[in-house]
Design a protein around this motif. Structure first.
Motif, PDB file in Angstrom:
ATOM      1  N   TYR A   1      -9.626  10.621   1.021  1.00  0.00           N
ATOM      2  CA  TYR A   1      -8.306  10.657   0.412  1.00  0.00           C
ATOM      3  C   TYR A   1      -7.829  11.827   0.379  1.00  0.00           C
ATOM      4  O   TYR A   1      -8.516  12.888   0.263  1.00  0.00           O
ATOM      5  CB  TYR A   1      -8.288   9.588  -0.711  1.00  0.00           C
ATOM      6  CG  TYR A   1      -8.543   8.316  -0.166  1.00  0.00           C
ATOM      7  CD1 TYR A   1      -8.757   7.654   1.011  1.00  0.00           C
ATOM      8  CD2 TYR A   1      -8.903   7.378  -1.460  1.00  0.00           C
ATOM      9  CE1 TYR A   1      -9.003   6.249   1.273  1.00  0.00           C
ATOM     10  CE2 TYR A   1      -9.021   5.963  -1.186  1.00  0.00           C
ATOM     11  CZ  TYR A   1      -9.295   5.539   0.147  1.00  0.00           C
ATOM     12  OH  TYR A   1      -9.346   4.275   0.207  1.00  0.00           O
TER      13      TYR A   1
ATOM     14  N   TRP B   1       0.681  -1.238   0.153  1.00  0.00           N
ATOM     15  CA  TRP B   1      -0.052   0.071  -0.044  1.00  0.00           C
ATOM     16  C   TRP B   1       0.772   1.229   0.038  1.00  0.00           C
ATOM     17  O   TRP B   1       1.958   1.218   0.526  1.00  0.00           O
ATOM     18  CB  TRP B   1      -1.128   0.067   1.269  1.00  0.00           C
ATOM     19  CG  TRP B   1      -1.867  -1.085   1.146  1.00  0.00           C
ATOM     20  CD1 TRP B   1      -1.965  -1.908   2.102  1.00  0.00           C
ATOM     21  CD2 TRP B   1      -2.937  -1.468   0.320  1.00  0.00           C
ATOM     22  NE1 TRP B   1      -3.020  -3.046   2.250  1.00  0.00           N
ATOM     23  CE2 TRP B   1      -3.569  -2.646   0.921  1.00  0.00           C
ATOM     24  CE3 TRP B   1      -3.209  -1.103  -0.907  1.00  0.00           C
ATOM     25  CZ2 TRP B   1      -4.525  -3.278   0.273  1.00  0.00           C
ATOM     26  CZ3 TRP B   1      -4.419  -1.626  -1.715  1.00  0.00           C
ATOM     27  CH2 TRP B   1      -5.089  -2.580  -0.896  1.00  0.00           C
TER      28      TRP B   1
ATOM     29  N   SER C   1     -12.977   7.428  -6.974  1.00  0.00           N
ATOM     30  CA  SER C   1     -12.788   7.794  -5.846  1.00  0.00           C
ATOM     31  C   SER C   1     -13.529   9.241  -5.514  1.00  0.00           C
ATOM     32  O   SER C   1     -13.620  10.099  -6.407  1.00  0.00           O
ATOM     33  CB  SER C   1     -11.210   8.542  -5.686  1.00  0.00           C
ATOM     34  OG  SER C   1     -10.942   9.252  -4.360  1.00  0.00           O
TER      35      SER C   1
ATOM     36  N   GLY D   1     -13.655   5.647   3.260  1.00  0.00           N
ATOM     37  CA  GLY D   1     -12.749   5.112   2.224  1.00  0.00           C
ATOM     38  C   GLY D   1     -13.585   4.149   1.075  1.00  0.00           C
ATOM     39  O   GLY D   1     -14.635   3.969   0.992  1.00  0.00           O
TER      40      GLY D   1
ATOM     41  N   TYR E   1      -8.302   2.768   4.051  1.00  0.00           N
ATOM     42  CA  TYR E   1      -8.244   4.038   4.598  1.00  0.00           C
ATOM     43  C   TYR E   1      -7.000   4.706   4.487  1.00  0.00           C
ATOM     44  O   TYR E   1      -5.724   4.100   4.437  1.00  0.00           O
ATOM     45  CB  TYR E   1      -8.625   3.833   6.107  1.00  0.00           C
ATOM     46  CG  TYR E   1      -7.888   3.402   7.007  1.00  0.00           C
ATOM     47  CD1 TYR E   1      -6.769   4.012   7.839  1.00  0.00           C
ATOM     48  CD2 TYR E   1      -8.027   1.820   7.225  1.00  0.00           C
ATOM     49  CE1 TYR E   1      -6.067   3.359   8.646  1.00  0.00           C
ATOM     50  CE2 TYR E   1      -7.001   1.172   8.147  1.00  0.00           C
ATOM     51  CZ  TYR E   1      -6.203   2.062   8.740  1.00  0.00           C
ATOM     52  OH  TYR E   1      -5.401   1.295   9.885  1.00  0.00           O
ATOM     53  N   HIS E   2      -6.990   6.080   4.731  1.00  0.00           N
ATOM     54  CA  HIS E   2      -6.021   6.633   4.673  1.00  0.00           C
ATOM     55  C   HIS E   2      -5.924   7.754   5.987  1.00  0.00           C
ATOM     56  O   HIS E   2      -6.644   7.999   6.567  1.00  0.00           O
ATOM     57  CB  HIS E   2      -6.069   7.931   3.790  1.00  0.00           C
ATOM     58  CG  HIS E   2      -4.833   8.833   3.358  1.00  0.00           C
ATOM     59  ND1 HIS E   2      -4.353  10.032   3.888  1.00  0.00           N
ATOM     60  CD2 HIS E   2      -3.639   8.500   2.539  1.00  0.00           C
ATOM     61  CE1 HIS E   2      -3.355  10.455   3.808  1.00  0.00           C
ATOM     62  NE2 HIS E   2      -2.507   9.546   2.926  1.00  0.00           N
TER      63      HIS E   2
ATOM     64  N   TYR F   1      -6.161  12.268  -5.116  1.00  0.00           N
ATOM     65  CA  TYR F   1      -6.898  11.124  -5.388  1.00  0.00           C
ATOM     66  C   TYR F   1      -8.228  11.338  -5.812  1.00  0.00           C
ATOM     67  O   TYR F   1      -8.998  10.528  -6.309  1.00  0.00           O
ATOM     68  CB  TYR F   1      -6.868  10.221  -4.198  1.00  0.00           C
ATOM     69  CG  TYR F   1      -5.443   9.592  -3.837  1.00  0.00           C
ATOM     70  CD1 TYR F   1      -5.120   8.366  -4.497  1.00  0.00           C
ATOM     71  CD2 TYR F   1      -4.889  10.220  -3.058  1.00  0.00           C
ATOM     72  CE1 TYR F   1      -3.684   8.031  -4.298  1.00  0.00           C
ATOM     73  CE2 TYR F   1      -3.330   9.568  -2.619  1.00  0.00           C
ATOM     74  CZ  TYR F   1      -2.959   8.776  -3.413  1.00  0.00           C
ATOM     75  OH  TYR F   1      -1.749   8.150  -3.193  1.00  0.00           O
ATOM     76  N   ARG F   2      -8.753  12.492  -5.787  1.00  0.00           N
ATOM     77  CA  ARG F   2     -10.364  12.924  -6.078  1.00  0.00           C
ATOM     78  C   ARG F   2     -10.394  12.678  -7.658  1.00  0.00           C
ATOM     79  O   ARG F   2      -9.636  13.217  -8.524  1.00  0.00           O
ATOM     80  CB  ARG F   2     -10.410  14.460  -5.816  1.00  0.00           C
ATOM     81  CG  ARG F   2     -11.896  14.979  -6.346  1.00  0.00           C
ATOM     82  CD  ARG F   2     -13.069  14.499  -5.697  1.00  0.00           C
ATOM     83  NE  ARG F   2     -14.189  14.678  -6.222  1.00  0.00           N
ATOM     84  CZ  ARG F   2     -15.334  14.445  -5.968  1.00  0.00           C
ATOM     85  NH1 ARG F   2     -15.671  13.670  -4.922  1.00  0.00           N
ATOM     86  NH2 ARG F   2     -16.353  15.076  -6.572  1.00  0.00           N
TER      87      ARG F   2
ATOM     88  N   THR G   1      -3.087  10.228   8.244  1.00  0.00           N
ATOM     89  CA  THR G   1      -1.884  11.325   8.244  1.00  0.00           C
ATOM     90  C   THR G   1      -0.967  11.123   9.128  1.00  0.00           C
ATOM     91  O   THR G   1      -0.068  11.777   9.468  1.00  0.00           O
ATOM     92  CB  THR G   1      -2.321  12.613   8.305  1.00  0.00           C
ATOM     93  OG1 THR G   1      -2.994  12.899   9.362  1.00  0.00           O
ATOM     94  CG2 THR G   1      -3.224  13.276   7.056  1.00  0.00           C
TER      95      THR G   1
ATOM     96  N   PHE H   1      -1.597   4.920   3.312  1.00  0.00           N
ATOM     97  CA  PHE H   1      -2.929   3.897   3.397  1.00  0.00           C
ATOM     98  C   PHE H   1      -2.839   2.600   3.940  1.00  0.00           C
ATOM     99  O   PHE H   1      -1.632   1.909   4.012  1.00  0.00           O
ATOM    100  CB  PHE H   1      -3.035   3.487   1.960  1.00  0.00           C
ATOM    101  CG  PHE H   1      -3.525   4.713   1.082  1.00  0.00           C
ATOM    102  CD1 PHE H   1      -4.869   4.869   0.817  1.00  0.00           C
ATOM    103  CD2 PHE H   1      -2.848   5.456   0.657  1.00  0.00           C
ATOM    104  CE1 PHE H   1      -5.484   5.958   0.086  1.00  0.00           C
ATOM    105  CE2 PHE H   1      -3.363   6.697  -0.434  1.00  0.00           C
ATOM    106  CZ  PHE H   1      -4.685   6.783  -0.632  1.00  0.00           C
TER     107      PHE H   1
END
Length: 736
Positions: A354, A60, A349, A403, A418-419, A358-359, A421, A64
């Protein structure tokens, strides 16, 4: 009620063959990691001695991770999120054929509910069963959902023939179920086969229902507008069935079925809508060369079987772009050598879960490669990049709260990608054990050598070899444990890093059993002297155990599952069949000309105290090496629907049908030749074989090649000079 101890299965299509390695099969076997030690005798059985469980997604991207939300599903194929956040999940089903049982399950409050939403009578053979479900656009008001299933022997309206059906049901949120009596058949008698039924079922932004149908292994149907197969259908469901949208492109075309919206598809499995403009995109599983995504357009012809990906079928780039009557895909990628591909899930996405980059990206899951890719669509084309390997055998992906949700047919799980930070990324655990079966005291070695930590921090391994028992913590990735009593033990490993990051737990099954272990016996009833199988053979498989079924569950002593392995992926062929033995007639159909196909038989023995022990045995094909040539010249042949040059050599499974077609005429030097006949020569044939044994008079052949080397030669007879075909005849006033 006692179970049936005997049954017969007859496949209409594939042949899958077994036991000994043919010398030409070794390269593919090593490439796929399938090399195993097989019994030297036809009557020897094999048992499982090792098992590996690897947590998916070791690759990943930074930030992620995945977590398993739901497990315990049985071959799940599709899912749909309710407005409440609950999830409906379709399970393919279990059984041998038309006796199949498929269920729709409910995930409520994060838990898989024990009571099914709905149980259906289905035909579950190979790529069949309960394939898709989708919600009505007005589900919040009417509670309607739609399913796609192949009807079984107890389905409504059963007349002895399986076909695909689209039906509507009504969900009751109070009970978490749907009454079978709420079924409204929307679209019925869609032709069925073991292969390439399709699976795309999606409401578009226009409110119409789109249904993507495969070619059922009969490519000739695809370009024929009088059949549904190989088409994208578009209808408006009503309380009386359905209506044809007024702007369907073939509504007024004489002889065309008005439900058709687009054509030229092979095995389209999933549809997805762009979150910004609602444009629909369709994933079509390719044959031997390409995977593709098509933008849905009214009246489009995506080219199959003439086209595959951006090229003529079977060709790689550089190649000719599509003629004007065909529409090339907007996204495609080539199959890796040997491994193939199967594009079975796609999702755009959405939202802000995200990072912004990634949109709007299109995520694509390849069932065969078990990988995730990510695409950026542009006006000029697309950019495709790898996202993760080891994502698993995914049959659906959906973006929802948190996600991307991943549905894995083999693991029976729903996972969330999932993402985060957070600076620390948790490790990904890997667990491999040996042995997995034996009498007590059984010493088992556990290895976490494949564990991955992206931050390269120190790791601690938490081993729990017995559920509810003691957990040992080590800094070594290797651990041993001795099991002293009979039982089935689900061993668990969880790995922690120095910053407190924890992996997803991974598990492996250990069976400790002091009783008699069965063996799987295989017998070729067609050719007892042969230890390899060919198309058309009858195979008997039998559970043999000292003491018979003494000490076993009287209702379910043995349960069988048969999986078809094709390249790197698996098709569940038969699941959940109860009996001591069976007889299977293996088909002669060639599955698109592929030869790298094999079967694995699983036998599960259940004791009278509920312990289950699983064994397996593999079945490998006997191969033919076929050369196609012409005399004289270099004709262009059609081999299983693909254009191939003279002196073309290919592999095939012995006894499985192959289609050859020679051109009617041949240009050679300064002359034109007319097709006369084929000759065939195979290794092992008598040296003085008579002409009637080897001469085949028709241009189009359906052959059953023998094992070993075989040569088919198309012969041409000189008919006239070449200039007569191209130049005017002056003596008859046809030129100056």
């Amino acid at each position: 009620m006692k179970c049936s101890r005997r049954f017969h299965l007859t496949t209409r299509r594939l042949s899958f063959l077994w036991n000994s390695w043919n010398s030409v099969f070794w390269p593919i076997a090593f490439a796929l990691g399938l090399a195993v030690l097989l019994a030297s005798s036809l009557m020897m059985g094999t048992g499982s001695v090792a098992q590996a469980q690897v947590s998916p997604g070791a690759g990943w991207p930074p930030g992620f991770s995945v977590t398993t939300l739901v497990d315990g599903l049985d071959t799940p194929t599709d899912m749909a999120f309710l407005p409440s956040g609950e999830i409906l999940v379709a399970e393919k089903g279990w059984g041998s054929n038309v006796d199949g049982i498929s269920r729709i399950r409910l995930v409520r409050g994060g838990s898989l509910q024990a009571t099914p939403v709905l149980t259906l009578s289905t035909n579950v053979y190979l790529d069949s069963g309960l394939l898709a479900l989708t919600l009505d656009p007005h589900f919040a008001r009417n509670r309607h959902f739609y399913v796609w299933y192949a009807i079984g022997q107890n389905a409504r309206g059963w007349d002895g023939t399986s076909y695909n059906r689209i039906s509507r049901f009504t969900f009751d949120p109070a009970t978490g179920t749907a009454s079978p009596g709420s079924e409204l058949v929307i679209l019925d008698r869609i032709p069925w086969a073991e292969w390439h039924n399709g699976g795309g079922l999606h409401f578009g932004p226009d409110g119409y229902l789109y249904i993507a149908l495969g070619d059922i292994g009969e490519p000739d149907r695809v370009q024929d507008l009088s059949t549904w197969n190989g088409k994208l259908l578009r209808i408006r469901p009503t309380d009386a069935g359905y209506e044809i949208p007024p702007d369907n492109p073939f509504r007024e075309t004489p002889g065309a079925l008005p439900e058709i919206y687009a054509l030229g598809l092979r095995s389209p499995y999933r549809l997805a809508a762009h979150p910004d403009d609602g444009t629909l995109y369709l994933a079509d599983v390719g044959a031997q060369t390409w995977e593709e995504v098509n933008r849905v357009q009214a009246g489009a012809n995506y080219g199959w079987p003439v086209r595959e990906g951006p090229c003529p079928q079977g060709q790689r780039q550089p190649c000719e772009s599509a003629p004007t009557q065909y529409t090339d895909p907007i996204l495609y990628y080539a199959h890796p050598p040997v491994l193939g591909g199967a594009l079975t899930a796609l999702a755009f996405s959405t939202g802000e879960v995200y990072p912004p980059e990634y949109r709007g990206k299109l995520f694509l899951a390849d069932f065969n490669l078990q990988s995730l890719q990510m695409a950026t669509l542009t006006e000029d084309g697309f950019a495709l990049e790898a996202f993760a390997d080891g994502a698993g055998a995914l049959t659906d992906m959906e973006f929802a709260t948190g996600g991307l949700y991943l549905l894995n047919i083999y693991r029976g799980t729903i996972q969330l990608l999932y993402h985060s930070t957070a600076a620390n990324r948790p490790p990904t655990a890997s667990l491999e054990i040996a042995p997995t079966l034996g009498p007590p005291p059984l010493v088992v070695t556990f290895s976490a050598a494949g564990t991955h930590d992206a931050d390269d921090s120190a790791l601690w391994y938490h081993w729990t070899p017995e559920p509810g028992g003691q957990t040992w913590v080590t800094t070594s990735p290797v651990f041993t444990h001795t099991y002293t009593a009979d039982g089935s033990y689900l061993a668990t490993l969880q790995v922690f890093d120095a910053r407190g990051g924890a992996s997803e737990p991974v598990t492996a099954q250990v069976n400790v059993y002091s009783g008699a272990i069965p063996s799987i016996h295989l017998e070729n009833l067609t050719a007892p002297q042969r230890q390899t199988f060919q198309g058309g053979d009858r195979l008997r498989f039998l559970a043999v155990r000292e003491g018979g079924t003494s000490g076993l569950d009287p209702e379910r002593p043995y349960t069988w599952r048969i999986d078809l392995h094709h390249n790197q992926h698996t098709h569940p062929a038969i699941t959940g069949y109860v009996g001591e033995e069976g007889i299977w007639t293996l088909s002669r159909e060639n599955h698109g000309g592929d030869w790298n196909l094999w079967y694995r038989f699983y036998l599960t023995m259940r004791t009278d105290n509920g312990q289950e022990i699983e064994l397996s045995r593999e079945i490998y094909p006997d191969l033919s090496r076929i050369r196609v040539e012409s005399q004289p010249g270099e004709a262009i042949f059609s081999v299983n629907g693909r254009q191939e040059p003279a002196a073309y050599i290919f592999k095939a499974i012995a006894g499985v049908e192959q289609q050859l077609e020679a051109p009617p005429t041949l240009l050679y030097k300064d002359g034109i030749g007319q097709f006369a006949y084929w000759t065939m020569f195979a290794t092992g044939w008598p040296a003085a074989a008579s002409p009637t044994e080897t001469i085949l008079p028709t241009r189009t052949l359906t052959i059953l090649p023998p094992a070993g080397e075989v040569v088919y030669t198309a012969h041409y007879t000189y008919t006239r000079p070449a200039y007569r075909a191209f130049l005017p005849r002056i003596d008859q006033g046809e030129g100056p």
